[in-house]
Design a protein around this motif. Structure first.
Motif, PDB file in Angstrom:
ATOM      1  N   ASN A  67       0.805  -1.224   0.000  1.00 20.39           N
ATOM      2  CA  ASN A  67       0.000   0.000   0.000  1.00 20.39           C
ATOM      3  C   ASN A  67       0.836   1.271   0.000  1.00 20.39           C
ATOM      4  N   LEU A  68       2.104   1.154   0.338  1.00 20.36           N
ATOM      5  CA  LEU A  68       2.982   2.319   0.340  1.00 20.36           C
ATOM      6  C   LEU A  68       3.546   2.616  -1.051  1.00 20.36           C
ATOM      7  N   MET A  69       3.268   1.726  -2.008  1.00 19.14           N
ATOM      8  CA  MET A  69       3.753   1.917  -3.375  1.00 19.14           C
ATOM      9  C   MET A  69       2.618   2.442  -4.249  1.00 19.14           C
ATOM     10  N   ASN A  70       2.909   3.416  -5.074  1.00 16.97           N
ATOM     11  CA  ASN A  70       1.882   4.048  -5.902  1.00 16.97           C
ATOM     12  C   ASN A  70       1.867   3.429  -7.299  1.00 16.97           C
ATOM     13  N   PHE A  71       1.107   2.374  -7.443  1.00 14.76           N
ATOM     14  CA  PHE A  71       0.986   1.719  -8.733  1.00 14.76           C
ATOM     15  C   PHE A  71      -0.155   2.326  -9.531  1.00 14.76           C
ATOM     16  N   THR A  72       0.016   2.375 -10.829  1.00 13.25           N
ATOM     17  CA  THR A  72      -1.072   2.739 -11.741  1.00 13.25           C
ATOM     18  C   THR A  72      -1.274   1.616 -12.766  1.00 13.25           C
ATOM     19  N   ASP A  73      -0.213   1.179 -13.416  1.00 12.03           N
ATOM     20  CA  ASP A  73      -0.311   0.091 -14.383  1.00 12.03           C
ATOM     21  C   ASP A  73      -0.611  -1.226 -13.666  1.00 12.03           C
ATOM     22  N   PHE A  74      -1.588  -1.941 -14.181  1.00  9.59           N
ATOM     23  CA  PHE A  74      -1.976  -3.253 -13.654  1.00  9.59           C
ATOM     24  C   PHE A  74      -2.431  -3.199 -12.198  1.00  9.59           C
ATOM     25  N   LYS A  75      -2.799  -2.018 -11.702  1.00 14.39           N
ATOM     26  CA  LYS A  75      -3.153  -1.892 -10.286  1.00 14.39           C
ATOM     27  C   LYS A  75      -4.355  -2.762  -9.928  1.00 14.39           C
ATOM     28  N   GLY A  76      -5.364  -2.793 -10.782  1.00 18.41           N
ATOM     29  CA  GLY A  76      -6.539  -3.605 -10.486  1.00 18.41           C
ATOM     30  C   GLY A  76      -6.195  -5.075 -10.358  1.00 18.41           C
ATOM     31  N   ILE A  77      -5.275  -5.546 -11.191  1.00 25.04           N
ATOM     32  CA  ILE A  77      -4.866  -6.956 -11.139  1.00 25.04           C
ATOM     33  C   ILE A  77      -4.042  -7.226  -9.897  1.00 25.04           C
ATOM     34  N   LEU A  78      -3.091  -6.346  -9.601  1.00 18.06           N
ATOM     35  CA  LEU A  78      -2.251  -6.524  -8.416  1.00 18.06           C
ATOM     36  C   LEU A  78      -3.082  -6.443  -7.141  1.00 18.06           C
ATOM     37  N   ASP A  79      -4.050  -5.515  -7.098  1.00 19.80           N
ATOM     38  CA  ASP A  79      -4.953  -5.437  -5.946  1.00 19.80           C
ATOM     39  C   ASP A  79      -5.734  -6.743  -5.800  1.00 19.80           C
ATOM     40  N   ASN A  80      -6.208  -7.263  -6.907  1.00 20.73           N
ATOM     41  CA  ASN A  80      -6.950  -8.520  -6.895  1.00 20.73           C
ATOM     42  C   ASN A  80      -6.102  -9.650  -6.309  1.00 20.73           C
ATOM     43  N   MET A  81      -4.841  -9.704  -6.694  1.00 18.77           N
ATOM     44  CA  MET A  81      -3.972 -10.770  -6.212  1.00 18.77           C
ATOM     45  C   MET A  81      -3.689 -10.620  -4.726  1.00 18.77           C
ATOM     46  N   MET A  82      -3.371  -9.396  -4.303  1.00 19.08           N
ATOM     47  CA  MET A  82      -3.027  -9.172  -2.898  1.00 19.08           C
ATOM     48  C   MET A  82      -4.225  -9.390  -1.970  1.00 19.08           C
ATOM     49  N   LEU A  83      -5.401  -8.923  -2.389  1.00 18.33           N
ATOM     50  CA  LEU A  83      -6.569  -8.958  -1.514  1.00 18.33           C
ATOM     51  C   LEU A  83      -7.417 -10.218  -1.652  1.00 18.33           C
ATOM     52  N   LEU A  84      -7.372 -10.863  -2.821  1.00 18.77           N
ATOM     53  CA  LEU A  84      -8.242 -12.008  -3.074  1.00 18.77           C
ATOM     54  C   LEU A  84      -7.476 -13.270  -3.474  1.00 18.77           C
ATOM     55  N   GLY A  85      -6.577 -13.135  -4.438  1.00 15.95           N
ATOM     56  CA  GLY A  85      -5.889 -14.311  -4.963  1.00 15.95           C
ATOM     57  C   GLY A  85      -4.996 -14.995  -3.945  1.00 15.95           C
ATOM     58  N   PHE A  86      -4.119 -14.218  -3.284  1.00 16.70           N
ATOM     59  CA  PHE A  86      -3.214 -14.815  -2.294  1.00 16.70           C
ATOM     60  C   PHE A  86      -3.988 -15.374  -1.094  1.00 16.70           C
ATOM     61  N   PRO A  87      -4.951 -14.621  -0.534  1.00 15.52           N
ATOM     62  CA  PRO A  87      -5.744 -15.197   0.557  1.00 15.52           C
ATOM     63  C   PRO A  87      -6.496 -16.463   0.148  1.00 15.52           C
ATOM     64  N   ALA A  88      -6.956 -16.513  -1.120  1.00 17.91           N
ATOM     65  CA  ALA A  88      -7.657 -17.718  -1.574  1.00 17.91           C
ATOM     66  C   ALA A  88      -6.710 -18.910  -1.611  1.00 17.91           C
ATOM     67  N   SER A  89      -5.475 -18.677  -2.064  1.00 20.36           N
ATOM     68  CA  SER A  89      -4.477 -19.748  -2.053  1.00 20.36           C
ATOM     69  C   SER A  89      -4.222 -20.224  -0.622  1.00 20.36           C
ATOM     70  N   GLN A  90      -4.131 -19.281   0.293  1.00 21.49           N
ATOM     71  CA  GLN A  90      -3.913 -19.638   1.691  1.00 21.49           C
ATOM     72  C   GLN A  90      -5.095 -20.414   2.254  1.00 21.49           C
ATOM     73  N   ASN A  91      -6.297 -19.961   1.932  1.00 23.35           N
ATOM     74  CA  ASN A  91      -7.488 -20.639   2.459  1.00 23.35           C
ATOM     75  C   ASN A  91      -7.603 -22.064   1.949  1.00 23.35           C
ATOM     76  N   ARG A  92      -7.183 -22.289   0.705  1.00 21.19           N
ATOM     77  CA  ARG A  92      -7.215 -23.660   0.167  1.00 21.19           C
ATOM     78  C   ARG A  92      -6.298 -24.579   0.970  1.00 21.19           C
ATOM     79  N   VAL A  93      -5.218 -24.006   1.469  1.00 21.80           N
ATOM     80  CA  VAL A  93      -4.264 -24.794   2.254  1.00 21.80           C
ATOM     81  C   VAL A  93      -4.745 -24.978   3.686  1.00 21.80           C
ATOM     82  N   THR A  94      -5.121 -23.879   4.343  1.00 22.27           N
ATOM     83  CA  THR A  94      -5.469 -23.956   5.762  1.00 22.27           C
ATOM     84  C   THR A  94      -6.794 -24.660   6.013  1.00 22.27           C
ATOM     85  N   SER A  95      -7.693 -24.663   5.028  1.00 21.39           N
ATOM     86  CA  SER A  95      -9.011 -25.279   5.234  1.00 21.39           C
ATOM     87  C   SER A  95      -8.931 -26.794   5.412  1.00 21.39           C
TER      88      SER A  95
END
Length: 287
Positions: free
Chosen positions: A250-278
């Motif tokens: 969040n301290l980095m000011n991205f513009t290019d691919f920001k929507g995709i990177l936000d998706n990965m940080m907020l949804l994609g990575f947690p989903a990968s973690q949830n598949r493991v921890t569940s």
């Protein structure tokens, strides 16, 4: 790497999904160009994230171009252009990582895995040498990580933090090397460190049942007593690293691919973690 740095495709806009695929295809083409067509089979989501992150950080993507799939010439696809070195670094990182993973499997794998790794080792040794010639600092970072990892895993009773440190330090080194100033260097170092720590530990959690059955090393199992950390403890450790990585992001000011990177940080990575921890509560008998 490990394959946990994924998108949550269902939550992406159509244009974002196409852009992500264009980076994936662009990296695939670069790997074939720089190394060998066979190396495309090692293409991972993790290295795609690395390429996209570098392109966004340096604003080096200047658009997209139409072309044909290098693996299937009958198929049309788009390629994200890169005026920097994001593709080159991501392709090299893939080759270097695969080579050292082969070395690790030869040391610790089963008979058939060792046999396969010995067969393919000469090919990837050559590809790794080409990558190391282009990016010697990258090769050193991964090599140092492997040596530190071996020392940690063969110590008397390594802690979770001690076990995760080598991978965390390796990614911190790679990301901080991309900084444009000292402040950004500190942010990128923290981001890389926490992301690397999370990758190592989520992979360890994913392998927990297998490692217990094979008596292999796992940071969540006490080497002396055999006691296994609880599922709640593992989830808390993973949440902490992912949250700290996101704070740095969040301290980095991205513009290019920001929507995709936000998706990965907020949804994609947690989903990968949830598949493991569940699956931990059902797979491991925690006391």
């Amino acid at each position: 790497m490990f394959g946990y740095l994924q998108i949550q495709k269902s939550e992406l806009l159509v244009r974002e999904a196409e852009a992500y695929k264009a980076v994936y295809c662009g990296l695939c083409r670069q790997m074939g160009k720089d190394y060998s067509g066979l190396t495309r089979f090692t293409l991972s989501y993790d290295c795609t994230f690395y390429a996209m992150f570098l392109m966004s950080l340096n604003r080096s993507c200047k658009g997209f171009k139409d072309g044909r799939c290098t693996c299937n010439p009958l198929k049309k696809c788009k390629f994200a252009t890169d005026e920097g070195d994001a593709y080159g670094k991501a392709a090299a990182f893939s080759m270097i990582s695969v080579y050292y993973k082969i070395i690790d499997d030869i040391q610790d794998g089963g008979f058939f895995k060792k046999l396969l790794c010995r067969i393919i080792k000469p090919f990837f040794s050559h590809q790794r040498k080409k990558a190391a010639d282009k990016y010697p600092d990258m090769d050193k970072a991964v090599s140092d990580m492997m040596n530190m990892q071996y020392d940690a895993e063969h110590s008397e009773n390594p802690s979770v933090d001690m076990s995760a440190h080598p991978t965390a330090l390796m990614l911190a080194t790679l990301f901080s090397a991309e900084a444009h100033d000292e402040i950004q260097k500190r942010v990128l170092y923290e981001f890389g460190y926490q992301l690397g720590r999370w990758i190592y530990l989520v992979d360890a959690a994913d392998d927990l049942k297998k490692d217990i059955e094979s008596n292999g090393f796992n940071p969540f199992v006490n080497k002396k007593t055999g006691e296994v950390k609880s599922a709640d403890f593992i989830a808390a450790v993973l949440n902490q690293s992912l949250a700290r990585a996101y704070d740095a992001y969040n301290l980095m000011n991205f513009t290019d691919f920001k929507g995709i990177l936000d998706n990965m940080m907020l949804l994609g990575f947690p989903a990968s973690q949830n598949r493991v921890t569940s699956k931990l509560d059902t797979e491991v008998n925690n006391e």
